[in-house]
Enzyme design. Structure first.
Site, PDB file in Angstrom:
ATOM      1  N   CYS A   1       0.965  -1.067   0.045  1.00  0.00           N
ATOM      2  CA  CYS A   1      -0.054   0.065   0.146  1.00  0.00           C
ATOM      3  C   CYS A   1       1.163   1.290   0.156  1.00  0.00           C
ATOM      4  O   CYS A   1       1.424   1.503   1.148  1.00  0.00           O
ATOM      5  CB  CYS A   1      -0.915  -0.026   1.356  1.00  0.00           C
ATOM      6  SG  CYS A   1      -1.827   1.559   1.298  1.00  0.00           S
TER       7      CYS A   1
ATOM      8  N   CYS B   1      -0.587   4.307   2.259  1.00  0.00           N
ATOM      9  CA  CYS B   1      -0.577   4.188   3.476  1.00  0.00           C
ATOM     10  C   CYS B   1      -0.279   2.875   4.010  1.00  0.00           C
ATOM     11  O   CYS B   1       1.081   2.619   3.989  1.00  0.00           O
ATOM     12  CB  CYS B   1      -2.243   4.520   4.212  1.00  0.00           C
ATOM     13  SG  CYS B   1      -3.228   3.652   3.427  1.00  0.00           S
ATOM     14  N   SER B   2      -1.132   1.859   4.421  1.00  0.00           N
ATOM     15  CA  SER B   2      -0.521   0.683   4.973  1.00  0.00           C
ATOM     16  C   SER B   2      -1.772  -0.456   4.792  1.00  0.00           C
ATOM     17  O   SER B   2      -1.799  -1.069   5.797  1.00  0.00           O
ATOM     18  CB  SER B   2      -0.306   0.791   6.419  1.00  0.00           C
ATOM     19  OG  SER B   2      -1.199   1.450   7.262  1.00  0.00           O
ATOM     20  N   CYS B   3      -2.629  -0.170   3.952  1.00  0.00           N
ATOM     21  CA  CYS B   3      -3.865  -0.979   3.811  1.00  0.00           C
ATOM     22  C   CYS B   3      -3.432  -2.541   3.775  1.00  0.00           C
ATOM     23  O   CYS B   3      -2.302  -2.778   3.025  1.00  0.00           O
ATOM     24  CB  CYS B   3      -4.408  -0.760   2.435  1.00  0.00           C
ATOM     25  SG  CYS B   3      -5.221   0.825   2.762  1.00  0.00           S
TER      26      CYS B   3
END
Lengths: 217, 103
Positions: free
Chosen positions: A118, A121-123
């Protein structure tokens, strides 16, 4: 004998091998979090018990869920088809809850290696893999895996054959990817449990490949 | 080869060093932040998109400097303040109270 450490005491007391999480003292952000948390609890937005349960649910999620789905797909071609068609439904079929975001499963083959990231972000498919590792959320992986995936995978010890295509999947807020690794040779006749045991978190992120030699079976 | 980054969070293709493989245990206060987000979103007070907006508007300096859950904490506080669910005065007083409680 030379049993003495440099600090020269006997070992009547155990040595701590890892400091407690919060042993570094209270930072400004920790104080802010504690303050907001208490205000929300005092305001009746949620209770300390709600929080405890939420953390318990979070801690209970692990890559074992994803590994179970992978192992099933390896032994059951019809399940594999359903998994690739609708990851969320296929997870629920095994009693694995996946939340509101759509789960998309991408399949490795002899010709194609898939990797997930991701960049914004950090999905992360936390419902099937648990919380993401630190590196997945950090700058280097997010910045580089989309432009030089082979070099990044090599840092994880994964060397891809020359002719293999690499597909990097960048997550969005509304969906999550998970990699269905290729079933390795040498696992013919294995049961689902033994198969699941060689499917690690990193295999389902796509930075590693299952290794039958890692099995105790 | 690519368009200009849309913000400090837009890292795809940016310059960066080797992947730091060291795994960090998630601290209890970080789990509390995560749980806060889960509970607020389940109860309709805060959406994931709002969390992201708060993170993406932190500014480059803060984005680079703060740890992952520090960004979450900062963003969630901003949004909760915007919505009036908490007030600046209450936070200031509570932070002082918590610091005073420290041994």
């Amino acid at each position: 004998m030379s049993g003495d450490h440099e600090h020269g005491h006997d070992h009547a007391h155990p040595h701590p091998f890892q400091p407690d999480d919060d042993a570094g003292g209270l930072t400004e952000h920790m104080a802010l979090v504690a303050a907001v948390r208490e205000l929300l609890i005092e305001g009746g937005i949620y209770t300390a018990e709600d929080e405890r349960r939420a953390i318990e649910r979070m801690d209970a999620r692990s890559p074992a869920a994803g590994a179970r789905m992978v192992a099933r797909a390896w032994v059951d071609p019809a399940y594999r088809d359903r998994l690739l068609a609708d990851g969320s439904a296929a997870a629920r079929e095994l009693g694995i809850e996946v939340g509101p975001t759509r789960l998309i499963v991408v399949e490795d083959t002899a010709e194609v290696k898939n990797v997930i990231v991701c960049t914004l972000c950090s999905c992360y498919p936390r419902w099937v893999l648990g919380l993401p590792p630190a590196w997945y959320k950090a700058r280097a992986y997010r910045a580089r895996v989309v432009v030089e995936p082979r070099a990044v995978l090599a840092e994880f010890g994964t060397e891809l054959p020359e002719g293999m295509a690499v597909r990097v999947h960048d997550s969005t807020a509304d969906m999550r990817y998970m990699v269905l690794p290729a079933r390795p040779e040498g696992t013919e006749g294995w049961g689902e449990e033994a198969l699941a045991a060689i499917v690690s978190r990193d295999c389902m992120i796509g930075v590693a490949m299952p290794d039958p030699a890692q099995s105790a079976a | 080869m690519s368009a200009e980054p849309i913000g400090p969070h837009d890292l795809g293709g940016a310059q960066a060093g080797p992947v730091e493989l060291h795994e960090h245990a998630v601290a209890h206060w970080e789990k509390q932040v995560d749980a806060m987000m889960t509970l607020l979103s389940e109860r309709g007070h805060l959406k994931v998109d709002e969390l992201r907006r708060g993170i993406e508007t932190l500014g480059e300096d803060a984005y680079e400097r703060l740890s992952y859950y520090e960004r979450w904490a900062q963003s969630m506080t901003t949004i909760l303040l915007e919505k009036g669910i908490v007030t600046p005065g209450a936070i200031t007083a509570k932070v002082a109270e918590i610091k005073a409680r420290q041994p």
